[in-house]
Design a protein around this motif. Structure first.
Motif, mmCIF file in Angstrom:
data_model
loop_
_atom_site.group_PDB
_atom_site.id
_atom_site.type_symbol
_atom_site.label_atom_id
_atom_site.label_comp_id
_atom_site.label_asym_id
_atom_site.label_seq_id
_atom_site.Cartn_x
_atom_site.Cartn_y
_atom_site.Cartn_z
ATOM 1 N N ALA A 84 22.444 19.785 60.326
ATOM 2 C CA ALA A 84 21.763 20.974 60.732
ATOM 3 C C ALA A 84 20.946 20.703 61.628
ATOM 4 O O ALA A 84 19.918 19.994 61.557
ATOM 5 C CB ALA A 84 21.509 22.006 59.836
ATOM 6 N N THR A 85 20.603 21.457 63.023
ATOM 7 C CA THR A 85 19.827 21.024 63.921
ATOM 8 C C THR A 85 18.860 22.474 64.314
ATOM 9 O O THR A 85 19.672 23.295 64.651
ATOM 10 C CB THR A 85 20.533 20.442 65.316
ATOM 11 O OG1 THR A 85 21.367 19.365 64.690
ATOM 12 C CG2 THR A 85 19.521 19.778 66.197
ATOM 13 N N LEU A 86 17.729 22.206 64.587
ATOM 14 C CA LEU A 86 16.904 22.925 65.169
ATOM 15 C C LEU A 86 17.015 23.397 66.734
ATOM 16 O O LEU A 86 16.966 22.197 67.334
ATOM 17 C CB LEU A 86 15.583 23.035 64.803
ATOM 18 C CG LEU A 86 14.438 23.934 65.350
ATOM 19 C CD1 LEU A 86 14.656 25.413 64.552
ATOM 20 C CD2 LEU A 86 12.886 23.520 65.014
ATOM 21 N N MET A 87 17.703 24.371 67.234
ATOM 22 C CA MET A 87 17.840 24.336 68.664
ATOM 23 C C MET A 87 16.797 25.530 69.263
ATOM 24 O O MET A 87 16.732 26.677 68.704
ATOM 25 C CB MET A 87 19.254 24.918 68.664
ATOM 26 C CG MET A 87 20.176 24.060 67.960
ATOM 27 S SD MET A 87 20.506 22.311 68.813
ATOM 28 C CE MET A 87 21.701 22.553 70.069
ATOM 29 N N ILE A 127 35.568 21.015 56.043
ATOM 30 C CA ILE A 127 36.406 22.179 55.981
ATOM 31 C C ILE A 127 37.241 22.231 57.267
ATOM 32 O O ILE A 127 38.347 23.222 57.317
ATOM 33 C CB ILE A 127 35.334 23.376 56.132
ATOM 34 C CG1 ILE A 127 34.710 23.026 54.613
ATOM 35 C CG2 ILE A 127 35.777 24.759 56.063
ATOM 36 C CD1 ILE A 127 33.265 24.113 54.641
ATOM 37 N N SER A 128 36.653 21.886 58.161
ATOM 38 C CA SER A 128 37.508 21.971 59.542
ATOM 39 C C SER A 128 38.705 21.356 59.689
ATOM 40 O O SER A 128 39.781 21.528 60.477
ATOM 41 C CB SER A 128 36.595 21.659 60.742
ATOM 42 O OG SER A 128 36.012 20.196 60.583
ATOM 43 N N ILE A 163 24.585 24.682 62.753
ATOM 44 C CA ILE A 163 25.163 23.924 61.612
ATOM 45 C C ILE A 163 26.452 23.197 61.818
ATOM 46 O O ILE A 163 27.389 24.046 62.111
ATOM 47 C CB ILE A 163 25.055 24.782 60.272
ATOM 48 C CG1 ILE A 163 23.625 25.152 60.011
ATOM 49 C CG2 ILE A 163 25.798 24.126 59.014
ATOM 50 C CD1 ILE A 163 23.429 26.408 59.085
ATOM 51 N N HIS A 164 26.757 21.947 61.616
ATOM 52 C CA HIS A 164 27.969 21.558 61.621
ATOM 53 C C HIS A 164 28.637 21.322 60.334
ATOM 54 O O HIS A 164 27.668 20.625 59.377
ATOM 55 C CB HIS A 164 28.011 20.154 62.434
ATOM 56 C CG HIS A 164 27.940 20.330 64.110
ATOM 57 N ND1 HIS A 164 26.855 20.730 64.524
ATOM 58 C CD2 HIS A 164 28.884 20.461 64.885
ATOM 59 C CE1 HIS A 164 26.958 20.688 66.096
ATOM 60 N NE2 HIS A 164 28.239 20.495 65.977
ATOM 61 N N SER A 185 33.979 26.771 64.835
ATOM 62 C CA SER A 185 33.773 25.502 63.837
ATOM 63 C C SER A 185 32.422 25.239 63.858
ATOM 64 O O SER A 185 32.084 23.923 63.320
ATOM 65 C CB SER A 185 34.689 24.098 64.387
ATOM 66 O OG SER A 185 36.009 24.563 63.971
ATOM 67 N N ARG A 186 31.403 26.050 64.098
ATOM 68 C CA ARG A 186 30.021 25.884 63.784
ATOM 69 C C ARG A 186 29.501 26.934 63.198
ATOM 70 O O ARG A 186 30.144 27.973 63.426
ATOM 71 C CB ARG A 186 29.211 25.450 65.106
ATOM 72 C CG ARG A 186 29.902 24.298 66.003
ATOM 73 C CD ARG A 186 29.002 24.525 67.449
ATOM 74 N NE ARG A 186 29.644 23.565 68.432
ATOM 75 C CZ ARG A 186 30.576 24.063 69.230
ATOM 76 N NH1 ARG A 186 31.057 25.154 69.303
ATOM 77 N NH2 ARG A 186 30.891 23.038 70.147
ATOM 78 N N ILE A 187 28.314 26.915 62.715
ATOM 79 C CA ILE A 187 27.628 27.924 62.582
ATOM 80 C C ILE A 187 26.248 28.080 62.996
ATOM 81 O O ILE A 187 25.565 27.101 62.975
ATOM 82 C CB ILE A 187 27.465 27.844 60.835
ATOM 83 C CG1 ILE A 187 28.980 28.070 60.089
ATOM 84 C CG2 ILE A 187 26.468 29.135 60.177
ATOM 85 C CD1 ILE A 187 29.074 27.829 58.577
ATOM 86 N N PHE A 188 25.631 29.447 63.135
ATOM 87 C CA PHE A 188 24.274 29.524 64.009
ATOM 88 C C PHE A 188 23.624 30.353 63.060
ATOM 89 O O PHE A 188 24.333 31.311 62.499
ATOM 90 C CB PHE A 188 24.688 30.110 65.307
ATOM 91 C CG PHE A 188 25.073 29.291 66.387
ATOM 92 C CD1 PHE A 188 24.126 28.511 67.380
ATOM 93 C CD2 PHE A 188 26.339 29.036 66.812
ATOM 94 C CE1 PHE A 188 24.521 27.844 68.013
ATOM 95 C CE2 PHE A 188 26.627 28.130 67.801
ATOM 96 C CZ PHE A 188 25.694 27.568 68.493
#
Ligand code: ATP
Ligand code: MG
Length: 405
Positions: free
Chosen positions: A78-81, A15-16, A10-11, A50-53
């Motif tokens: 948000a990307t499925l990885m 906020i960053s 998730i980016h 700066s990202r959320i997993f």
């Protein structure tokens, strides 16, 4: 064969850019993501550079995760990885596997290397994997407008690869910008105005004024339906249903009909401020848009604002009706808003309402009306409802949750 583990990357954006209190915003975002994902399988939600997993997700349920995450304010995308070994062959095989059978003409590879021991730079990874995609599928690279953007991230000795993505609304996580009371009718505009403020992180409580039993309770049913939609962005919300009829009747008896609508509006603002006082809420929200209808000229907006002691945020003031409708369709409130209902103001609307209210005259007329306890009575007879989005189960308590920097 080992099962490939999946996660969601998730980016966020705005906020960053925050300074000292950035961590606080990030914590709020993590909390909101966990709440939104309640009931869906995942093992942990972690913050990392700066990202959320979100780890331990079920690939087959990507659509469900995606539609929930779309509703978390603050998320850019948000990307499925899938998680594979940090080796070029493994990364290449995974990219080719993910692209197999997909319809696309152009693509780009977006590699980021946080794991600096990896022997190739991000650009070298982009080139090597890009070359493999071109030779396998005979597709073109398009850096600006690719049909598919394949993300590759190298983090802590692992590689993450994915191209299924949802785009969120950005903004700030709900709950990090204090509270406001949103004046919600069952029309098209006020749900959109509410949405815009949720997007700025404001936690909303709602107030709806009704004229039952002179009007039927359809507007109330519509508002509840709309708030079910709004609650999917804020999980749960509160609704105050304030009876306005007696105040309206008093206004209609004692004031010239040209001023009725403005005096109704002023009564709404007064009551909303009284509710706000009780809960120490600093602002109100309304769905007015300049010039949209007779009651929304600048002079009338001034005469309405004058009744309250709090700022009234009007996020739609500069928007055209077609822009508002388009937004309402996007956020999911439009279908409910167009259902027929008796609006508490239009029901009693005079033939020629004031379009350029004279504030002194409005104040004097209002001062001459003996309202007695009517405002207090309206608040005492206010019904209260707590509305949640319904289909989300609360998060299981045995899930591990950690925050890493
Ligand atoms: P909407 O589509 O939101 O009803 P509108 O274009 O019909 O807006 P008005 O009816 O003039 O405009 O209302 C202007 C604003 O006043 C609304 O957007 C809403 O914020 C507030 N408002 C109007 N009616 C009510 C009501 N019955 N209860 C609470 N707020 C209301
Ligand atoms: Mg209306």
């Amino acid at each position: 064969m080992a099962v490939t583990p999946y996660c969601i990357l998730i980016h966020y954006h705005e906020i960053s850019l925050k300074g000292k209190n950035r961590r606080w915003f990030e914590k709020r975002l993590l909390k909101n993501i966990r709440t939104q994902l309640g009931g869906l399988p995942y093992s942990s939600v972690q913050h990392n550079a700066s990202r959320i997993f979100c780890f331990g997700v079920e690939k087959m349920q990507w659509k469900a995760y995606g539609s929930r995450l779309k509703r978390v304010m603050g998320i850019k995308h948000a990307t499925l990885m899938s998680q594979v070994s940090a080796e070029m062959d493994c990364i290449k095989d995974e990219v080719l596997k993910q692209l197999e059978g997909r319809a696309f003409d152009s693509f780009r590879i977006s590699a980021r290397r946080q794991y600096k021991e990896f022997p190739l730079t991000s650009q070298e990874i982009n080139e090597a994997i890009g070359t493999a995609v071109i030779s396998t599928y005979n597709k073109k690279v398009n850096l600006k407008h690719a049909d598919i953007d394949v993300m590759i991230q190298l983090i802590k000795g692992m590689a993450y690869v994915g191209c299924d993505r949802i785009y969120g609304y950005g903004g700030l996580p709900v709950g990090c910008s204090e509270k406001a009371i949103s004046m919600i009718s069952s029309g098209i505009d006020s749900p959109v105005a509410s949405f815009e403020m949720l997007k700025r992180g404001v936690d909303l409580t709602y107030v709806h004024f009704h004229s039952a039993p002179a009007t039927n309770r359809q507007s109330i049913r519509n508002v509840k339906g709309i708030l079910k939609v709004m609650a999917t962005y804020q999980i749960r919300c509160k609704l105050h249903l304030v009876p306005l009829l007696e105040i309206q009747q008093k206004i209609m008896a004692d004031a010239p009909n040209k001023l009725w609508v403005i005096l109704f509006r002023r009564a709404m603002v007064k009551l909303a401020c009284m509710l706000a006082d009780k809960e120490d809420i600093p602002a109100l929200v309304s769905g007015e848009s300049v010039g949209q209808v007779a009651s929304q000229t600048l002079s009338n907006i001034r005469a309405t604002s004058d009744a309250g002691d709090r700022p009234i945020l009007r996020p739609l003031s500069g928007m055209n009706k077609d822009e508002i409708v388009e937004k309402a369709e996007k956020i999911g409130s439009y279908e409910i808003s167009i259902e027929p209902y008796d609006d508490c103001c239009s029901f009693f609307i005079p033939m020629h309402p004031e379009t350029k209210a004279d504030l002194d005259r409005v104040r004097k007329t209002e001062a001459g009306i003996e309202f007695g306890n009517l405002f207090q009575n309206a608040l005492e007879n206010t019904e209260f409802e707590s509305i949640d989005c319904g289909d989300y189960k609360l998060k299981k308590t045995n899930m591990t949750e950690a925050v890493h920097d």
